[in-house]
Design a protein around this motif. Structure first.
Motif, PDB file in Angstrom:
ATOM      1  N   THR A 130       1.126  -6.891 -22.990  1.00 53.54           N
ATOM      2  CA  THR A 130       0.155  -5.894 -22.525  1.00 53.54           C
ATOM      3  C   THR A 130       0.462  -5.312 -21.162  1.00 53.54           C
ATOM      4  N   GLY A 131       0.964  -6.153 -20.228  1.00 53.85           N
ATOM      5  CA  GLY A 131       1.180  -5.659 -18.877  1.00 53.85           C
ATOM      6  C   GLY A 131      -0.119  -5.283 -18.187  1.00 53.85           C
ATOM      7  N   LYS A 132      -0.005  -4.662 -17.041  1.00 55.56           N
ATOM      8  CA  LYS A 132      -1.154  -4.175 -16.281  1.00 55.56           C
ATOM      9  C   LYS A 132      -0.633  -3.249 -15.196  1.00 55.56           C
ATOM     10  N   VAL A 133      -1.436  -2.268 -14.801  1.00 58.95           N
ATOM     11  CA  VAL A 133      -1.067  -1.340 -13.732  1.00 58.95           C
ATOM     12  C   VAL A 133      -2.072  -1.470 -12.598  1.00 58.95           C
ATOM     13  N   LEU A 134      -1.574  -1.540 -11.372  1.00 58.81           N
ATOM     14  CA  LEU A 134      -2.411  -1.580 -10.183  1.00 58.81           C
ATOM     15  C   LEU A 134      -2.216  -0.315  -9.365  1.00 58.81           C
ATOM     16  N   ILE A 135      -3.289   0.101  -8.703  1.00 57.83           N
ATOM     17  CA  ILE A 135      -3.207   1.124  -7.666  1.00 57.83           C
ATOM     18  C   ILE A 135      -3.527   0.438  -6.344  1.00 57.83           C
ATOM     19  N   ALA A 136      -2.571   0.461  -5.423  1.00 60.64           N
ATOM     20  CA  ALA A 136      -2.725  -0.219  -4.136  1.00 60.64           C
ATOM     21  C   ALA A 136      -3.097   0.783  -3.051  1.00 60.64           C
ATOM     22  N   ARG A 137      -3.875   0.326  -2.081  1.00 55.23           N
ATOM     23  CA  ARG A 137      -4.302   1.185  -0.976  1.00 55.23           C
ATOM     24  C   ARG A 137      -4.756   0.316   0.195  1.00 55.23           C
ATOM     25  N   TYR A 138      -4.841   0.935   1.355  1.00 54.44           N
ATOM     26  CA  TYR A 138      -5.364   0.256   2.533  1.00 54.44           C
ATOM     27  C   TYR A 138      -6.782   0.724   2.775  1.00 54.44           C
ATOM     28  N   ASP A 139      -7.694  -0.240   2.961  1.00 56.55           N
ATOM     29  CA  ASP A 139      -9.095   0.077   3.234  1.00 56.55           C
ATOM     30  C   ASP A 139      -9.374  -0.189   4.713  1.00 56.55           C
ATOM     31  N   PRO A 140      -9.500   0.871   5.526  1.00 57.67           N
ATOM     32  CA  PRO A 140      -9.709   0.653   6.967  1.00 57.67           C
ATOM     33  C   PRO A 140     -11.073   0.067   7.291  1.00 57.67           C
ATOM     34  N   ILE A 164       7.996   5.853 -20.905  1.00 55.39           N
ATOM     35  CA  ILE A 164       8.193   4.402 -20.924  1.00 55.39           C
ATOM     36  C   ILE A 164       6.855   3.729 -20.657  1.00 55.39           C
ATOM     37  N   LYS A 165       6.504   2.771 -21.477  1.00 54.90           N
ATOM     38  CA  LYS A 165       5.212   2.104 -21.342  1.00 54.90           C
ATOM     39  C   LYS A 165       5.161   1.219 -20.090  1.00 54.90           C
ATOM     40  N   LEU A 166       4.104   1.402 -19.294  1.00 54.33           N
ATOM     41  CA  LEU A 166       3.808   0.481 -18.202  1.00 54.33           C
ATOM     42  C   LEU A 166       2.840  -0.592 -18.671  1.00 54.33           C
ATOM     43  N   THR A 167       1.990  -0.257 -19.625  1.00 53.93           N
ATOM     44  CA  THR A 167       1.200  -1.248 -20.346  1.00 53.93           C
ATOM     45  C   THR A 167       1.572  -1.130 -21.817  1.00 53.93           C
ATOM     46  N   GLY A 168       1.277  -2.170 -22.591  1.00 56.99           N
ATOM     47  CA  GLY A 168       1.722  -2.151 -23.974  1.00 56.99           C
ATOM     48  C   GLY A 168       0.753  -2.822 -24.912  1.00 56.99           C
ATOM     49  N   CYS A 208      -6.403   2.776 -24.781  1.00 54.90           N
ATOM     50  CA  CYS A 208      -5.595   3.589 -23.863  1.00 54.90           C
ATOM     51  C   CYS A 208      -4.472   2.734 -23.278  1.00 54.90           C
ATOM     52  N   GLU A 209      -3.322   3.353 -23.139  1.00 60.33           N
ATOM     53  CA  GLU A 209      -2.204   2.688 -22.479  1.00 60.33           C
ATOM     54  C   GLU A 209      -1.612   3.638 -21.443  1.00 60.33           C
ATOM     55  N   PHE A 210      -0.997   3.038 -20.422  1.00 61.11           N
ATOM     56  CA  PHE A 210      -0.411   3.830 -19.336  1.00 61.11           C
ATOM     57  C   PHE A 210       1.105   3.852 -19.458  1.00 61.11           C
ATOM     58  N   LEU A 211       1.675   4.993 -19.157  1.00 58.12           N
ATOM     59  CA  LEU A 211       3.116   5.154 -19.260  1.00 58.12           C
ATOM     60  C   LEU A 211       3.647   5.996 -18.117  1.00 58.12           C
ATOM     61  N   SER A 258       0.831  -1.215   0.000  1.00 60.92           N
ATOM     62  CA  SER A 258       0.000   0.000   0.000  1.00 60.92           C
ATOM     63  C   SER A 258       0.859   1.255   0.000  1.00 60.92           C
ATOM     64  N   ARG A 259       2.030   1.198   0.627  1.00 63.15           N
ATOM     65  CA  ARG A 259       2.886   2.388   0.685  1.00 63.15           C
ATOM     66  C   ARG A 259       3.370   2.809  -0.702  1.00 63.15           C
ATOM     67  N   ASN A 260       3.677   1.854  -1.559  1.00 61.56           N
ATOM     68  CA  ASN A 260       4.245   2.176  -2.868  1.00 61.56           C
ATOM     69  C   ASN A 260       3.205   2.526  -3.927  1.00 61.56           C
ATOM     70  N   LYS A 261       1.955   2.306  -3.667  1.00 60.25           N
ATOM     71  CA  LYS A 261       0.809   2.778  -4.464  1.00 60.25           C
ATOM     72  C   LYS A 261       0.737   2.210  -5.867  1.00 60.25           C
ATOM     73  N   ILE A 262       1.783   2.357  -6.671  1.00 55.02           N
ATOM     74  CA  ILE A 262       1.729   2.001  -8.093  1.00 55.02           C
ATOM     75  C   ILE A 262       2.522   0.722  -8.339  1.00 55.02           C
ATOM     76  N   TRP A 263       1.865  -0.237  -9.006  1.00 55.30           N
ATOM     77  CA  TRP A 263       2.515  -1.495  -9.337  1.00 55.30           C
ATOM     78  C   TRP A 263       2.216  -1.847 -10.796  1.00 55.30           C
ATOM     79  N   PHE A 264       3.205  -2.349 -11.507  1.00 54.73           N
ATOM     80  CA  PHE A 264       3.016  -2.696 -12.908  1.00 54.73           C
ATOM     81  C   PHE A 264       3.557  -4.100 -13.162  1.00 54.73           C
ATOM     82  N   ALA A 265       2.903  -4.815 -14.086  1.00 56.13           N
ATOM     83  CA  ALA A 265       3.124  -6.248 -14.265  1.00 56.13           C
ATOM     84  C   ALA A 265       4.034  -6.551 -15.435  1.00 56.13           C
ATOM     85  N   ASP A 266       4.618  -7.763 -15.377  1.00 52.74           N
ATOM     86  CA  ASP A 266       5.450  -8.235 -16.477  1.00 52.74           C
ATOM     87  C   ASP A 266       4.659  -9.078 -17.475  1.00 52.74           C
ATOM     88  N   SER A 267       3.321  -9.050 -17.410  1.00 52.76           N
ATOM     89  CA  SER A 267       2.491  -9.829 -18.329  1.00 52.76           C
ATOM     90  C   SER A 267       2.920  -9.549 -19.763  1.00 52.76           C
TER      91      SER A 267
END
Length: 494
Positions: free
Chosen positions: A96-106, A400-404, A303-306, A84-93
């Motif tokens: 295409t890849g994939k981007v996640l947004i991480a968070r803590y839900d109290p 730099i592409k995070l998804t492709g 749409c792609e994320f970079l 959750s601290r690092n917020k942004i995560w991207f995959a090696d798929s």
């Protein structure tokens, strides 16, 4: 028997002791609690642990946990708070890849990560007064999280008995309930999270199968290829000091059961390695206002994320990008070869679909025709000199592409502006569409399907605002747009 005098420190008022302890790291605070009974009691003061929890939950101010206390909450998710601290995560798929947004839900006491998605919406064709022949489509993406099901969910039930500040079961695969309570085990869908260890930098080069790739900044990387599907314990940390806090893995599979015989069969196993970016590399500053996570319009690819980065000490340009820049200086705006390959336009997509060796020459001729008729660097207004207020216009911009997509996959450059300062300035736009925007020389990355024959071609980066950019692909006479992603808005739990 004579009772020894207590250490002077423990005779201080409790409020003063707690204030002093608030400056300690978590490791030092826990170590202090092992010294003697008095200091152990002081180390249990619950308010000392609130800053540690809050540190791992950016963007949200937490209130006191209702079901436990700060210390217990910190223990519950230790050492997984880094997700959750690092917020942004991207995959090696692949591709295409994939981007996640991480968070803590109290509300549910869970660390979650959802896929970042964007809807392109129906574009409209517009006319660019500076070059009426250019293809320009509007771009107003709807960017949001796919909240239908998380990709990561870590709650107290997932950890079982493996909780606490000590050497917990860091090699254990954590089962995740991603489809509500009870989990959809009856459907045979399973997902587990695995911790990773950093891959040694001294044995890493361009050919090493690592994630993230070397062109993306990272404090550590991990191996992302395994003949044993990462079941070997050597791929995972054996102690907390070996834990990577910039990567993790998710193992997913389906399982079918034969009720009469009670036999289960696992199929479709997939392992994804996830990595994050150092926050300072995507956080905009006064001197680096374009740094960030962006969403780009890639026409039929959607749409792609970079990640747009403004490095202090940039690496040398890729060889073919350097060729494209030099060829531009010698001949005007040309690519580094007669490549017919892709740019983010529907027209080029149609060319790819019909590509065969027999038509490659005609496609190259088509590109040459575009080069001959496109107005590239004509400047209707003088190029102004930079002033002190323009100090942000310096250095390099890398995208730099995070998804492709099947042409340019995730983890590759999509464009580079080597110098956005006076040496790279083409002109300042006076036409209504981009009025006042600085336009700088850049190169765009193109390739045929399967990332074949990848090349760089001359382009122009249009600095519309700190939240909006455009790329003029000179060879193809096309303008594509990019919008900044508001990450902090997405991590808020509504």
């Amino acid at each position: 028997m004579e009772i020894p005098n207590p250490p002077p420190f423990v005779t201080l008022p409790s409020e003063l002791i707690h204030h002093i302890l608030s400056f300690l790291s978590l490791r030092d605070l826990l170590s202090l609690g092992l010294v003697n009974h008095a200091l152990h009691e002081h180390s249990l003061e619950d308010t000392l642990y609130q800053p540690f929890v809050q540190f791992h939950v950016p963007g949200t101010t937490l209130t006191k946990p209702s079901a436990s206390n700060w210390r217990e909450l910190l223990k519950t998710h230790h050492p997984y708070w880094f997700i959750s601290r690092n917020k942004i995560w991207f995959a090696d798929s692949l591709h295409t890849g994939k981007v996640l947004i991480a968070r803590y839900d109290p509300r549910i006491n869970a660390i979650e990560a959802y896929a970042l998605v964007a809807e392109r919406r129906q574009p409209a064709l517009t006319t660019w007064a500076w070059n009426p022949d250019a293809v320009v489509h509007t771009f107003s993406p709807r960017i949001q999280l796919d909240l239908n099901a998380p990709v990561v969910r870590l709650d107290p039930t997932a950890y079982g008995n493996a909780t606490g500040f000590g050497i917990r079961q860091v090699q254990k695969e954590i089962p995740m309930s991603l489809y509500g309570d009870p989990p959809r085990a009856s459907a045979g869908l399973y997902s587990r999270l695995m911790l990773t260890r950093p891959w040694p930098e001294e044995i890493t080069d361009e050919s090493t199968a690592i994630w993230p790739p070397l062109i993306l900044p990272s404090s550590s990387r991990t191996i992302n290829s395994s003949a044993t599907q990462f079941r070997d314990e050597n791929y995972r940390p054996s102690r907390l000091s070996e834990l990577s806090t910039t990567t993790f893995r998710v193992r997913k599979w389906m399982e079918f059961s034969s009720r009469p015989h009670g036999i289960s069969m696992r199929v479709g196993e997939d392992i994804t390695t996830w990595a994050t970016l150092p926050e300072e590399c995507y956080t905009p500053t006064a001197q680096k206002p374009w740094q960030g996570i962006w969403c780009g319009d890639y026409a039929s690819h959607g749409c792609e994320f970079l990640a747009i980065i403004q490095p202090d000490d940039p690496k040398p340009l890729p060889e073919r990008a350097e060729w494209a820049m030099r060829a531009r200086e010698r001949q005007g705006s040309v690519s580094s070869s007669d490549s017919w390959s892709t740019a983010p336009t529907d027209a080029i997509e149609e060319q790819e679909a019909v590509h065969t060796p027999d038509v490659e020459t005609s496609l190259a001729d088509s590109v040459a025709t575009l080069q001959a008729t496109t107005p590239n660097e004509r400047s209707p207004s003088p190029i102004p000199s930079l002033t002190e207020d323009d100090s942000a216009y310096s250095g390099r911009i890398e995208a730099i592409k995070l998804t492709g997509d099947p042409n340019i996959p995730r983890g590759e450059y999509t464009f580079i502006a080597p110098d956005i300062g006076p040496n790279g300035l083409v002109r300042v736009a006076t036409e209504d569409m981009f009025k006042g925007a600085r336009i700088v020389r850049s190169v765009g990355h193109i390739a045929a399907r399967g990332f074949r024959d990848n090349d760089f071609i001359a382009s122009q980066l249009i600095l519309i605002s700190h939240n909006r950019l455009a790329q003029y692909w000179e060879t193809f006479g096309h303008v594509s747009f990019y919008e900044r992603v508001d990450v902090d808005a997405l991590i808020k739990v509504s």
